[in-house]
Enzyme design. Structure first.
Site, mmCIF file in Angstrom:
data_model
loop_
_atom_site.group_PDB
_atom_site.id
_atom_site.type_symbol
_atom_site.label_atom_id
_atom_site.label_comp_id
_atom_site.label_asym_id
_atom_site.label_seq_id
_atom_site.Cartn_x
_atom_site.Cartn_y
_atom_site.Cartn_z
ATOM 1 N N GLY A 11 14.900 -11.545 -0.814
ATOM 2 C CA GLY A 11 15.258 -10.066 -0.772
ATOM 3 C C GLY A 11 14.035 -9.446 -0.246
ATOM 4 O O GLY A 11 14.172 -8.087 -0.281
ATOM 5 N N ILE A 29 3.213 2.697 -5.944
ATOM 6 C CA ILE A 29 1.853 2.681 -6.170
ATOM 7 C C ILE A 29 1.511 4.426 -5.745
ATOM 8 O O ILE A 29 1.762 4.820 -4.858
ATOM 9 C CB ILE A 29 0.973 2.157 -4.978
ATOM 10 C CG1 ILE A 29 1.346 0.601 -5.286
ATOM 11 C CG2 ILE A 29 -0.584 2.453 -5.198
ATOM 12 C CD1 ILE A 29 0.496 -0.073 -4.065
ATOM 13 N N GLU A 71 6.032 10.619 -1.714
ATOM 14 C CA GLU A 71 5.186 9.764 -2.241
ATOM 15 C C GLU A 71 5.597 8.326 -1.958
ATOM 16 O O GLU A 71 4.825 7.330 -1.796
ATOM 17 C CB GLU A 71 4.926 10.161 -3.910
ATOM 18 C CG GLU A 71 3.846 9.155 -4.640
ATOM 19 C CD GLU A 71 2.459 9.317 -4.214
ATOM 20 O OE1 GLU A 71 1.947 8.157 -3.479
ATOM 21 O OE2 GLU A 71 1.882 10.163 -4.203
ATOM 22 N N LYS A 89 9.705 6.259 5.464
ATOM 23 C CA LYS A 89 8.290 6.154 6.051
ATOM 24 C C LYS A 89 8.489 6.585 7.508
ATOM 25 O O LYS A 89 7.793 7.126 8.247
ATOM 26 C CB LYS A 89 7.641 4.884 5.814
ATOM 27 C CG LYS A 89 8.530 3.669 6.325
ATOM 28 C CD LYS A 89 7.970 2.440 6.085
ATOM 29 C CE LYS A 89 8.159 2.063 4.525
ATOM 30 N NZ LYS A 89 9.893 1.651 4.427
ATOM 31 N N VAL A 103 4.841 5.398 1.213
ATOM 32 C CA VAL A 103 3.614 4.583 1.298
ATOM 33 C C VAL A 103 3.551 3.676 -0.128
ATOM 34 O O VAL A 103 3.406 4.668 -1.012
ATOM 35 C CB VAL A 103 2.605 5.157 1.764
ATOM 36 C CG1 VAL A 103 1.296 4.249 1.785
ATOM 37 C CG2 VAL A 103 2.716 5.904 3.031
ATOM 38 N N GLY A 118 10.674 -2.491 -3.833
ATOM 39 C CA GLY A 118 11.419 -2.861 -5.000
ATOM 40 C C GLY A 118 12.152 -1.567 -5.461
ATOM 41 O O GLY A 118 11.736 -0.473 -5.201
ATOM 42 N N LYS A 134 3.118 3.696 7.986
ATOM 43 C CA LYS A 134 2.536 3.949 6.649
ATOM 44 C C LYS A 134 1.074 4.446 6.770
ATOM 45 O O LYS A 134 0.586 5.231 6.304
ATOM 46 C CB LYS A 134 2.355 2.913 5.593
ATOM 47 C CG LYS A 134 3.993 2.532 5.305
ATOM 48 C CD LYS A 134 3.919 1.057 4.300
ATOM 49 C CE LYS A 134 5.248 0.897 3.983
ATOM 50 N NZ LYS A 134 5.397 -0.562 3.109
ATOM 51 N N GLY A 183 5.424 2.039 -2.138
ATOM 52 C CA GLY A 183 6.529 2.105 -3.014
ATOM 53 C C GLY A 183 6.098 2.645 -4.364
ATOM 54 O O GLY A 183 6.053 4.085 -4.330
#
Length: 397
Positions: free
Chosen positions: A182, A131, A124, A100, A127, A298, A200, A129
């Site tokens: 984490g 989604i 993609e 990012k 921003v 994640g 983002k 993760g």
């Protein structure tokens, strides 16, 4: 056959390797070609990795290999990542990135470089993760003029707010919990000071409005000063505190971008977003409000978005690439201080002459909370002159 090189073997890079190899048959079918992982660039020796035969330490090996079609950049930052990305694009290799910071600061230049060399630059995963947001914003909402972007773009900050409310613990303790699980780095500044959200927002805005919005043009306020008392006053008026990135388009073509905490009504979909989840509302002039929701970070969610871009790059579809943004247009950036909104104010003592007074149980003696009428920040500062102010938070309208 499409051959791929991954730069960096951290959380995201290792996740990309796992998804590419574990779901290889399905991925190749969707790409209409075989996709094979050939190289992983990392300075470390990792002999016990199942991908040990792929490791190289010199980017020149990848750069010079004519078999490499797609380079996946998961290094982070704007040092080596920028250098390697530019070299890969100049060599005619498409680049997929989750970085990012790199996209927010150098996206326009890299998109132009990709177009000049018959390659694509896709990001993609930078921003939200896993989604899907950037390609829907670029393609599915292409018939709309975008009126506003407003979202929870940082899972760490949102997790901290959730723990403060649900567990009744102060910010510092909630942050330690995020680090232990984490969700936050040992140096969490980018998350809690709002810089991650800012980057983002810049990427989303550049795609939505077509010109490169730079991070230094976005006033940014973090969450480090939010207290349990502020959360209690939010609950007293049916709201929650959320760190939002917003970009509001004006009729004259200007855009008001900013990042700061907000009081958000529980009736608003953003008000109920908890833990590490992200949510982004986009308002189009034709479609109205559209919301994108899911895990914003994640290993595997982010790898999912990266590999989707790899498939798009492998297809070399014209629509896979974003149109290069226009250059930065500072005259179109409207200061957020000119934006009218209601405000939450917590005073150490005294009252306000206007607005709604809030009441909580167990508050400090003399303290009071208020929701003002809509006004600009300058008008608010004038109203609060000579008062002992403990907190000021914008209310999402």
């Amino acid at each position: 056959m499409v051959k791929v090189a991954i730069l960096g073997f951290g959380v995201v890079g290792s996740g990309v390797a796992e998804v590419l190899t574990g779901n290889g048959a399905g991925i190749s079918k969707k790409a209409d070609d075989l996709i094979e992982l050939k190289y992983i660039l990392d300075v470390r020796d990792i002999p016990d990795s199942p991908f040990a035969g792929c490791f190289v330490k010199d980017f020149a090996v990848i750069e010079a290999d004519p078999e490499i079609n797609v380079v996946v950049e998961t290094i982070g930052g704007v040092g080596a990542a920028l250098d390697f990305t530019e070299r890969a694009l100049k060599a005619g290799k498409s680049v997929v990135s989750s970085n990012k910071e790199l996209v927010a600061t150098h996206g326009r230049r890299l998109l132009e470089l990709a177009a000049q060399n018959n390659a694509v630059y896709l990001f993609e995963a930078s921003v939200g993760g896993g989604i899907p947001i950037l390609r829907p914003l670029s393609e599915c909402m292409a018939a709309n003029d975008i009126l506003e972007i407003c979202g929870i773009l940082n899972g760490t900050a949102n997790y901290i707010f959730t723990r403060m409310v649900q567990d009744g613990i102060p910010f510092e303790q909630a942050l330690k919990g995020a680090q232990a699980n984490g969700y936050a780095e040992q140096n969490p500044a980018a998350d809690v000071e709002g810089m991650d959200t800012c980057r983002k927002l810049c990427i989303l805005s550049s795609i939505a409005f077509g010109w490169h919005l730079l991070p230094e043009q976005v006033p940014t306020t973090g969450i480090t000063k939010i207290t349990l008392a502020d959360e209690a006053y939010a609950a007293a008026c049916g709201r929650r505190i959320k760190l939002l990135g917003r970009a509001i388009a004006r009729e004259d073509g200007s855009v008001c971008p900013y990042v700061e905490p907000h009081f958000v009504s529980l009736q608003d979909p953003l008000g109920g977003v908890e833990d590490v989840f992200n949510a982004i509302k986009v308002k189009g002039d034709a479609v109205g409000d559209v919301m994108f929701y899911g895990r914003g970070a994640g290993k595997l969610p982010t790898a999912s978005a990266v590999v989707a871009d790899v498939i798009a790059a492998a297809r070399q579809l014209t629509r896979a690439g974003y149109h290069p943004w226009q250059e930065n247009q500072p005259e179109k950036v409207l200061p957020a201080d000119q934006l009218e909104s209601a405000w939450y104010v917590r005073l150490a003592e005294g009252t306000l002459s206007t607005g709604e007074k809030l009441t909580i149980a167990g508050g400090e003696p003399g303290e009071s909370g208020w929701i003002t009428q809509p006004m600009t920040r300058g008008q608010l500062d004038a109203l609060l002159a000579d008062r002992k102010v403990l907190s000021v938070i914008r209310v999402l309208d």
